[in-house]
Design a protein around this motif. Structure first.
Motif, short mmCIF file in Angstrom:
data_model
loop_
_atom_site.label_atom_id
_atom_site.label_comp_id
_atom_site.label_asym_id
_atom_site.label_seq_id
_atom_site.Cartn_x
_atom_site.Cartn_y
_atom_site.Cartn_z
N VAL A 59 -16.95 -35.69 17.61
CA VAL A 59 -15.95 -36.36 18.44
C VAL A 59 -14.72 -36.69 17.60
N GLN A 60 -14.94 -37.22 16.39
CA GLN A 60 -13.83 -37.52 15.50
C GLN A 60 -13.01 -36.26 15.20
N HIS A 61 -13.72 -35.18 14.90
CA HIS A 61 -13.08 -33.91 14.59
C HIS A 61 -12.22 -33.43 15.75
N ASN A 62 -12.73 -33.54 16.96
CA ASN A 62 -11.99 -33.06 18.12
C ASN A 62 -10.80 -33.94 18.44
N MET A 63 -10.94 -35.25 18.18
CA MET A 63 -9.79 -36.13 18.34
C MET A 63 -8.69 -35.74 17.36
N CYS A 64 -9.08 -35.42 16.14
CA CYS A 64 -8.09 -34.98 15.14
C CYS A 64 -7.41 -33.69 15.58
N HIS A 65 -8.18 -32.76 16.12
CA HIS A 65 -7.60 -31.51 16.63
C HIS A 65 -6.48 -31.80 17.62
N VAL A 66 -6.74 -32.70 18.55
CA VAL A 66 -5.75 -33.02 19.58
C VAL A 66 -4.50 -33.65 18.96
N LEU A 67 -4.72 -34.65 18.10
CA LEU A 67 -3.58 -35.32 17.46
C LEU A 67 -2.78 -34.33 16.62
N GLN A 68 -3.48 -33.46 15.92
CA GLN A 68 -2.81 -32.47 15.06
C GLN A 68 -1.99 -31.50 15.89
N TYR A 69 -2.58 -31.00 16.98
CA TYR A 69 -1.87 -30.06 17.83
C TYR A 69 -0.60 -30.70 18.40
N ASN A 70 -0.70 -31.98 18.74
CA ASN A 70 0.44 -32.69 19.31
C ASN A 70 1.40 -33.23 18.26
N CYS A 71 1.19 -32.82 17.00
CA CYS A 71 2.08 -33.18 15.89
C CYS A 71 2.12 -34.69 15.65
N ARG A 72 1.02 -35.34 15.92
CA ARG A 72 0.88 -36.78 15.62
C ARG A 72 0.16 -36.89 14.28
N PHE A 73 0.80 -36.37 13.24
CA PHE A 73 0.13 -36.17 11.96
C PHE A 73 -0.25 -37.48 11.27
N ALA A 78 11.76 -12.67 14.94
CA ALA A 78 11.22 -13.92 14.43
C ALA A 78 11.81 -15.11 15.18
N ILE A 79 13.11 -15.09 15.41
CA ILE A 79 13.75 -16.18 16.16
C ILE A 79 13.15 -16.30 17.56
N GLU A 80 12.96 -15.17 18.19
CA GLU A 80 12.40 -15.15 19.55
C GLU A 80 11.02 -15.82 19.60
N VAL A 81 10.13 -15.43 18.70
CA VAL A 81 8.76 -15.97 18.76
C VAL A 81 8.71 -17.41 18.24
N LEU A 82 9.57 -17.73 17.28
CA LEU A 82 9.58 -19.09 16.75
C LEU A 82 10.09 -20.09 17.80
N LYS A 83 11.10 -19.72 18.53
CA LYS A 83 11.61 -20.61 19.58
C LYS A 83 10.53 -20.87 20.64
N LYS A 84 9.78 -19.83 20.96
CA LYS A 84 8.69 -19.99 21.91
C LYS A 84 7.60 -20.90 21.35
N ARG A 85 7.29 -20.71 20.06
CA ARG A 85 6.25 -21.52 19.44
C ARG A 85 6.66 -22.98 19.34
N ILE A 86 7.92 -23.20 19.00
CA ILE A 86 8.41 -24.57 18.83
C ILE A 86 8.38 -25.35 20.13
N LYS A 87 8.46 -24.67 21.25
CA LYS A 87 8.38 -25.37 22.55
C LYS A 87 7.06 -26.12 22.69
N SER A 88 5.97 -25.57 22.11
CA SER A 88 4.68 -26.24 22.23
C SER A 88 4.32 -27.07 20.99
N ARG A 89 4.98 -26.77 19.82
CA ARG A 89 4.67 -27.52 18.58
C ARG A 89 5.99 -27.93 17.92
N GLU A 90 6.80 -28.67 18.66
CA GLU A 90 8.16 -28.94 18.19
C GLU A 90 8.22 -29.91 17.01
N GLY A 91 7.09 -30.54 16.68
CA GLY A 91 7.10 -31.53 15.60
C GLY A 91 6.71 -30.99 14.24
#
Length: 468
Positions: free
Chosen positions: A193-207, A418-431
């Protein structure tokens, strides 16, 4: 004598006359569900009653990577199958298929699904089935299973960690966080459970939040398996790395909580090496390898030992990178040749499924050697690491190969892509500051100085936001 019936911790009947046998089976369940070190306790169950079908089939599963020991337990289970309870027979069918040399993953899944429909409180079998789904790269199937058994396990903390993981792998982060929080409320020491909570926080850039949460939980990890212990610290190290903490902090974590695990006499070395390699590849991609160069050489020397190979595809691919990068080319070629040989021995359906795995292996080998152009050609113009999860990697683990691809695009005259794919990626991981730095570089390479300056400012803001 048929023997008497006893009930295991899930409430299901097991044919054994030995209290010690059923106690050892229950202890095995506890070790499995808590990701603990003493899963070998199942061998004690079989020793206490060598005619117990459940004890023997679970022992065969535990020993499935040891061809000298597993068959005797499998045969013992088979020989008493007629006397087994319906629950034991269902577990036998599911596990026997799973450990079969020529197993069909779809059949193994169906047998586990059937087992859990009849015996929904068997969370050990649910966990086993979820591991199968993980290597099938089918988080949707994993989610179906846990939702199937949830009504019978609503007060069990373990089930919420099992619910959270496929949700986060499917990108349903809000639901995953809710499930993990519910499990944590029931049992704050549940490391999954701890591990999965970390996964969520990490994905959401709540480092920073992820680091604080995991470091607060870390005293409960001492009894965890070597993989789980080092993997949780791997997550912590990645959060520091993503948040641009001083590189010495990441090195200290590597030294004291990953590499130091090898001092334990019971530590399975490949489990530790996997998390070590996963961290060092991230460090390399971010240009911080100077602080770790001696560490990588030491690690690469360890994984030249063929005894560590062919246990896990993700691990083997990381080993290919380490060997190629440190100049152990002949050993890397030997490993790659062995992986290709294993593919040819699979049935046609499995061969097709694993094609991306061998492609990623070849590309990673070339990347390690410095042949980026060839690696890029292998991965292609529309690479997405999410399509390569059959190597046995979570979204967070597999994402490093996206980052490798972005860097190779920038290094090989494909900045516009690279710009094209990075802009797309940053939309979901902007932090993530690193992604903004890559975007800045892409803009500079294409002469878009104003946009490069904007990306640079955002990168600086984030670099100072997490661990100033």
């Amino acid at each position: 004598m048929e023997g008497e019936l006893k009930v295991d911790k899930f409430g299901y009947e097991v044919r054994t006359s030995s209290d010690a046998c059923i106690s050892a089976i229950n202890a095995f369940y506890d070790q499995v569900l808590n990701y603990r070190r003493r899963r070998s306790v199942i061998l004690e169950a079989a020793a206490h009653d060598d005619q117990c079908v459940l004890a023997n089939i679970l022992a065969a599963y535990f020993l499935s990577s040891d061809p000298s020991r597993a068959p005797s337990h499998l045969q013992a289970a088979k020989s008493r199958l007629e006397q087994a309870t319906p629950y034991e027979k269902a577990v036998f069918d599911a596990v026997n298929c799973l450990i079969s040399k020529d197993r069909d993953d779809d059949v193994a899944f169906e047998l586990h699904s059937k087992l859990l429909k009849s015996f929904p409180r068997d969370l050990a079998s649910l966990q086993r089935a979820q591991v199968l789904c993980f290597y099938m790269a089918r988080p949707g199937l994993s989610l179906d299973l846990v939702q199937q058994v949830l009504p019978s396990n609503e007060q069990e903390d373990f089930v919420y960690g099992m619910l959270a993981f496929p949700l986060l792998e499917l990108g349903r982060m809000e639901e995953a966080e809710k499930a993990a929080k519910k499990g944590y409320e029931i049992n704050k020491r549940d490391c999954w459970v701890q591990h999965n909570m970390c996964h969520v926080l990490q994905y959401n850039c709540r480092f920073k939040e992820a680091v604080e949460f995991m470091e607060e939980c870390s005293p409960s990890w001492d009894l965890c398996s070597s993989f789980m212990f080092t993997h949780n610290w791997w997550h912590v190290a990645l959060c520091y790395l993503e948040g641009r903490a001083p590189i010495q902090r990441i090195r200290d974590l590597y030294d004291h909580f990953i590499w130091k695990e090898l001092e334990r006499p019971d530590a399975p070395r490949p489990e530790v090496y996997l998390n070590a390699l996963g961290l060092l590849l991230r460090v390399h991609v971010r240009g911080e390898m100077d602080a770790f160069e001696d560490h990588l050489k030491t690690l690469a020397n360890c994984v030249t030992d063929q005894a560590n190979w062919y246990l896990d595809w993700q691990f083997d691919i990381l080993v290919l990178w380490a060997l190629a990068y440190t100049g152990e080319i002949s050993r890397a070629e030997e490993l790659l040749k062995g992986l290709k040989s294993r593919i040819t021995k699979m049935n046609e359906k499995k061969q097709q499924f694993m094609q991306n795995a061998i492609l990623l292996a070849e590309a990673t080998y070339e990347y390690g050697k410095g042949n980026e152009k060839q690696a890029l050609e292998l991965l292609g113009h529309d690479f997405d690491a999410d399509n390569y999860k059959m190597i046995g990697a979570s979204g967070e683990q597999i994402d490093i190969f996206n980052e490798v691809w972005y860097c190779m695009l920038l290094n090989n005259g494909q900045a516009a892509k690279a710009i094209e794919v990075l802009k797309k990626r940053i939309k979901s991981r902007e932090g993530i500051p690193f992604l903004w730095r890559l975007l800045e570089r892409g803009y500079k390479l294409t002469g878009r100085d104003e946009e490069a300056a904007t990306a640079s400012e955002e990168a600086k803001r984030l670099e100072n936001a997490y661990f100033p």
